[in-house]
Motif scaffolding. Sequence first.
Motif, PDB file in Angstrom:
ATOM      1  N   THR A  18       8.080   1.691 -18.469  1.00  0.00           N
ATOM      2  CA  THR A  18       7.646   1.081 -19.496  1.00  0.00           C
ATOM      3  C   THR A  18       6.581   0.018 -18.955  1.00  0.00           C
ATOM      4  N   ASN A  19       6.731   0.202 -17.434  1.00  0.00           N
ATOM      5  CA  ASN A  19       5.962  -0.819 -17.368  1.00  0.00           C
ATOM      6  C   ASN A  19       4.496  -0.666 -17.245  1.00  0.00           C
ATOM      7  N   PRO A  20       3.561  -1.330 -17.886  1.00  0.00           N
ATOM      8  CA  PRO A  20       2.435  -0.976 -17.149  1.00  0.00           C
ATOM      9  C   PRO A  20       2.162  -0.819 -15.828  1.00  0.00           C
ATOM     10  N   PHE A  21       2.622  -1.546 -15.233  1.00  0.00           N
ATOM     11  CA  PHE A  21       2.269  -1.180 -13.994  1.00  0.00           C
ATOM     12  C   PHE A  21       2.253  -0.089 -12.985  1.00  0.00           C
ATOM     13  N   PHE A  22       2.959   0.695 -13.450  1.00  0.00           N
ATOM     14  CA  PHE A  22       3.607   1.661 -12.409  1.00  0.00           C
ATOM     15  C   PHE A  22       2.165   2.824 -13.461  1.00  0.00           C
ATOM     16  N   PRO A  23       2.191   2.874 -14.098  1.00  0.00           N
ATOM     17  CA  PRO A  23       1.313   3.793 -14.907  1.00  0.00           C
ATOM     18  C   PRO A  23      -0.199   4.264 -13.959  1.00  0.00           C
ATOM     19  N   LEU A  89       6.149   3.582  -1.820  1.00  0.00           N
ATOM     20  CA  LEU A  89       4.475   2.312  -1.990  1.00  0.00           C
ATOM     21  C   LEU A  89       5.383   1.158  -2.566  1.00  0.00           C
ATOM     22  N   ASP A  90       4.474  -0.014  -2.941  1.00  0.00           N
ATOM     23  CA  ASP A  90       5.401  -0.995  -3.169  1.00  0.00           C
ATOM     24  C   ASP A  90       6.288  -2.048  -3.120  1.00  0.00           C
ATOM     25  N   ARG A  91       7.225  -1.148  -2.957  1.00  0.00           N
ATOM     26  CA  ARG A  91       8.853  -1.801  -2.461  1.00  0.00           C
ATOM     27  C   ARG A  91       9.193  -1.632  -1.232  1.00  0.00           C
ATOM     28  N   ALA A  92       9.282  -2.215  -0.002  1.00  0.00           N
ATOM     29  CA  ALA A  92       9.435  -2.537   0.854  1.00  0.00           C
ATOM     30  C   ALA A  92      10.115  -2.069   1.278  1.00  0.00           C
ATOM     31  N   LEU A 134      13.305  -6.564  -2.501  1.00  0.00           N
ATOM     32  CA  LEU A 134      12.597  -7.238  -1.325  1.00  0.00           C
ATOM     33  C   LEU A 134      11.781  -8.002  -1.662  1.00  0.00           C
ATOM     34  N   ASN A 135      10.744  -6.872  -2.404  1.00  0.00           N
ATOM     35  CA  ASN A 135       9.344  -7.815  -2.668  1.00  0.00           C
ATOM     36  C   ASN A 135       9.512  -8.885  -3.892  1.00  0.00           C
ATOM     37  N   ALA A 136      10.814  -9.188  -4.248  1.00  0.00           N
ATOM     38  CA  ALA A 136      11.524  -9.996  -5.349  1.00  0.00           C
ATOM     39  C   ALA A 136      12.020 -11.269  -4.692  1.00  0.00           C
ATOM     40  N   GLU A 138      10.835 -11.815  -0.996  1.00  0.00           N
ATOM     41  CA  GLU A 138       9.362 -12.331  -0.645  1.00  0.00           C
ATOM     42  C   GLU A 138       8.598 -13.081  -2.236  1.00  0.00           C
ATOM     43  N   ARG A 139       8.493 -12.752  -3.046  1.00  0.00           N
ATOM     44  CA  ARG A 139       8.095 -13.852  -3.649  1.00  0.00           C
ATOM     45  C   ARG A 139       9.274 -15.326  -4.436  1.00  0.00           C
ATOM     46  N   CYS A 140       9.720 -15.297  -4.362  1.00  0.00           N
ATOM     47  CA  CYS A 140      10.319 -16.553  -4.307  1.00  0.00           C
ATOM     48  C   CYS A 140      10.753 -16.968  -3.380  1.00  0.00           C
ATOM     49  N   ASN A 162      14.691  -9.389 -13.855  1.00  0.00           N
ATOM     50  CA  ASN A 162      14.717  -8.268 -13.930  1.00  0.00           C
ATOM     51  C   ASN A 162      13.418  -7.451 -14.114  1.00  0.00           C
ATOM     52  N   TYR A 163      12.488  -8.131 -13.960  1.00  0.00           N
ATOM     53  CA  TYR A 163      10.618  -7.755 -13.692  1.00  0.00           C
ATOM     54  C   TYR A 163      10.843  -7.425 -15.321  1.00  0.00           C
ATOM     55  N   GLU A 164      11.216  -7.910 -16.170  1.00  0.00           N
ATOM     56  CA  GLU A 164      11.305  -6.879 -17.601  1.00  0.00           C
ATOM     57  C   GLU A 164      11.456  -8.347 -18.631  1.00  0.00           C
ATOM     58  N   ALA A 187       5.847 -16.849 -12.294  1.00  0.00           N
ATOM     59  CA  ALA A 187       6.661 -15.692 -12.691  1.00  0.00           C
ATOM     60  C   ALA A 187       6.665 -14.249 -12.078  1.00  0.00           C
ATOM     61  N   GLY A 188       7.676 -13.540 -11.018  1.00  0.00           N
ATOM     62  CA  GLY A 188       7.370 -12.875 -10.601  1.00  0.00           C
ATOM     63  C   GLY A 188       6.514 -11.480 -10.297  1.00  0.00           C
ATOM     64  N   ASN A 189       6.461 -11.032 -12.226  1.00  0.00           N
ATOM     65  CA  ASN A 189       5.942 -10.219 -11.966  1.00  0.00           C
ATOM     66  C   ASN A 189       5.161 -10.428 -13.617  1.00  0.00           C
ATOM     67  N   ASP A 190       4.193  -9.619 -13.755  1.00  0.00           N
ATOM     68  CA  ASP A 190       3.160  -9.959 -14.831  1.00  0.00           C
ATOM     69  C   ASP A 190       3.641  -9.479 -16.476  1.00  0.00           C
ATOM     70  N   GLY A 215       1.356 -14.930 -13.439  1.00  0.00           N
ATOM     71  CA  GLY A 215       2.152 -13.994 -13.380  1.00  0.00           C
ATOM     72  C   GLY A 215       1.988 -13.244 -12.063  1.00  0.00           C
ATOM     73  N   TYR A 216       1.937 -12.321 -11.465  1.00  0.00           N
ATOM     74  CA  TYR A 216       1.776 -11.295 -10.345  1.00  0.00           C
ATOM     75  C   TYR A 216       1.638 -10.107 -10.756  1.00  0.00           C
ATOM     76  N   ASP A 217       0.581  -8.973 -10.496  1.00  0.00           N
ATOM     77  CA  ASP A 217       0.363  -8.276 -10.692  1.00  0.00           C
ATOM     78  C   ASP A 217      -1.362  -7.530 -11.296  1.00  0.00           C
ATOM     79  N   GLY A 218      -1.295  -8.483 -11.625  1.00  0.00           N
ATOM     80  CA  GLY A 218      -2.912  -8.001 -12.103  1.00  0.00           C
ATOM     81  C   GLY A 218      -2.982  -6.900 -13.278  1.00  0.00           C
ATOM     82  N   ALA A 233      -3.359 -10.803  -8.450  1.00  0.00           N
ATOM     83  CA  ALA A 233      -3.635  -9.275  -8.602  1.00  0.00           C
ATOM     84  C   ALA A 233      -2.737  -8.460  -7.243  1.00  0.00           C
ATOM     85  N   GLN A 234      -2.510  -7.364  -7.333  1.00  0.00           N
ATOM     86  CA  GLN A 234      -2.144  -6.420  -5.918  1.00  0.00           C
ATOM     87  C   GLN A 234      -3.445  -5.913  -6.245  1.00  0.00           C
ATOM     88  N   PRO A 235      -3.694  -4.897  -5.473  1.00  0.00           N
ATOM     89  CA  PRO A 235      -4.898  -3.913  -5.873  1.00  0.00           C
ATOM     90  C   PRO A 235      -4.421  -2.646  -5.910  1.00  0.00           C
TER      91      PRO A 235
HETATM   92  O1  RIB Z   1       5.536  -5.399 -12.424  1.00  0.00           O
HETATM   93  C1  RIB Z   1       6.465  -4.234 -11.405  1.00  0.00           C
HETATM   94  C2  RIB Z   1       7.282  -5.012 -10.298  1.00  0.00           C
HETATM   95  O2  RIB Z   1       7.884  -4.448  -9.291  1.00  0.00           O
HETATM   96  C3  RIB Z   1       5.458  -5.671  -9.525  1.00  0.00           C
HETATM   97  O3  RIB Z   1       5.170  -6.355  -9.389  1.00  0.00           O
HETATM   98  C4  RIB Z   1       5.558  -4.350  -8.276  1.00  0.00           C
HETATM   99  O4  RIB Z   1       4.817  -5.193  -6.789  1.00  0.00           O
HETATM  100  C5  RIB Z   1       7.485  -3.727  -8.296  1.00  0.00           C
HETATM  101  O5  RIB Z   1       8.152  -3.821  -7.244  1.00  0.00           O
END
Ligand code: RIB
Length: 276
Positions: A18-23, A89-92, A134-136, A138-140, A162-164, A187-190, A215-218, A233-235
């Motif tokens: 449901t988070n548009p980042f993933f589609p 991918l994305d969450r190391a 981990l990415n949360a 790192e951003r914090c 919780n990124y929601e 905010a840790g994400n958009d 925000g963070y994501d783009g 924005a992340q690429p």
């Molecule tokens: O919005 C979803 C978040 O979860 C993004 O910031 C992405 O990097 C991810 O881990």
Amino acid sequence: SLSNKKTSTIGLMVPDITNPFFPELARAVEDVMQLYGYTTILGNSDESVEKEKQYVEVLKQRYIDGVILASTALTADEVHKFGVPVVVLDRALTSDTIPMVTSKNREGAREATRFLLAQGCRKIAHLRGPAQLLNADERCQGYLDIVEQTDWFHPGLVVAGNYEMKQATDATLALLKKYPDIDGIFAGNDMMAIGALRAAQILGISIPDKLAIVGYDGITMGEVVYPELTTMAQPIYDMGALAARMLIKMIEKQPLDTLYYELDVQLIERGTTRKV
Ligand code: RIB
């Protein structure tokens, strides 16, 4: 795959469909896979490690050639046990043996926070992502790098999330009631940034004059909210495409140039920070 037969099918696990980042990410993976003659099967784990493991088991029985995990908090050991090529991918993960693609989380968070300071913000809060990611962290950490030494910082300015979106709205309502002098939010994400924007609107706080938000994501959704969202924005597309190319190389037993890619992020200035 379990047999040695190649199926030209890969699995892509995402944590929250449901988070548009993933589609947006999935689109990139699928484009590249299609180009190379592979089919992509999508699984959504709802941020559950158990669900994710079950999914991968089922996928293996269907003889997939590899997996891209844009996923949750699996450990490196668990990933090694999959028995098929995996790209994270994305969450190391903390591992130097698993191929990974992520973005410069800490650096990006620092830059976003510095930008809020440069905008004249005097008390900046951070809505953080899930504790186990981990990415949360790192951003914090990037946010803390910038604000920890200021005379106004206190731990109450870091808000669990919780990124929601919905959770972020509720958390921001509580935060702004408790500390009405907060004038910046990173905010840790958009989706959380959009949730914070909604909270400000409910409280009648004018954006960006009284409160600036980054925000963070783009994600594209940030362009249709009002005011439009300023974001680090992340690429997203490049991250997905790169992970897909790496997985294909692994499946086709070609060497990888590098195991770990950390792509650059870029600040996109829009209405939630533009002083009028
Ligand atoms: O919005 C979803 C978040 O979860 C993004 O910031 C992405 O990097 C991810 O881990």
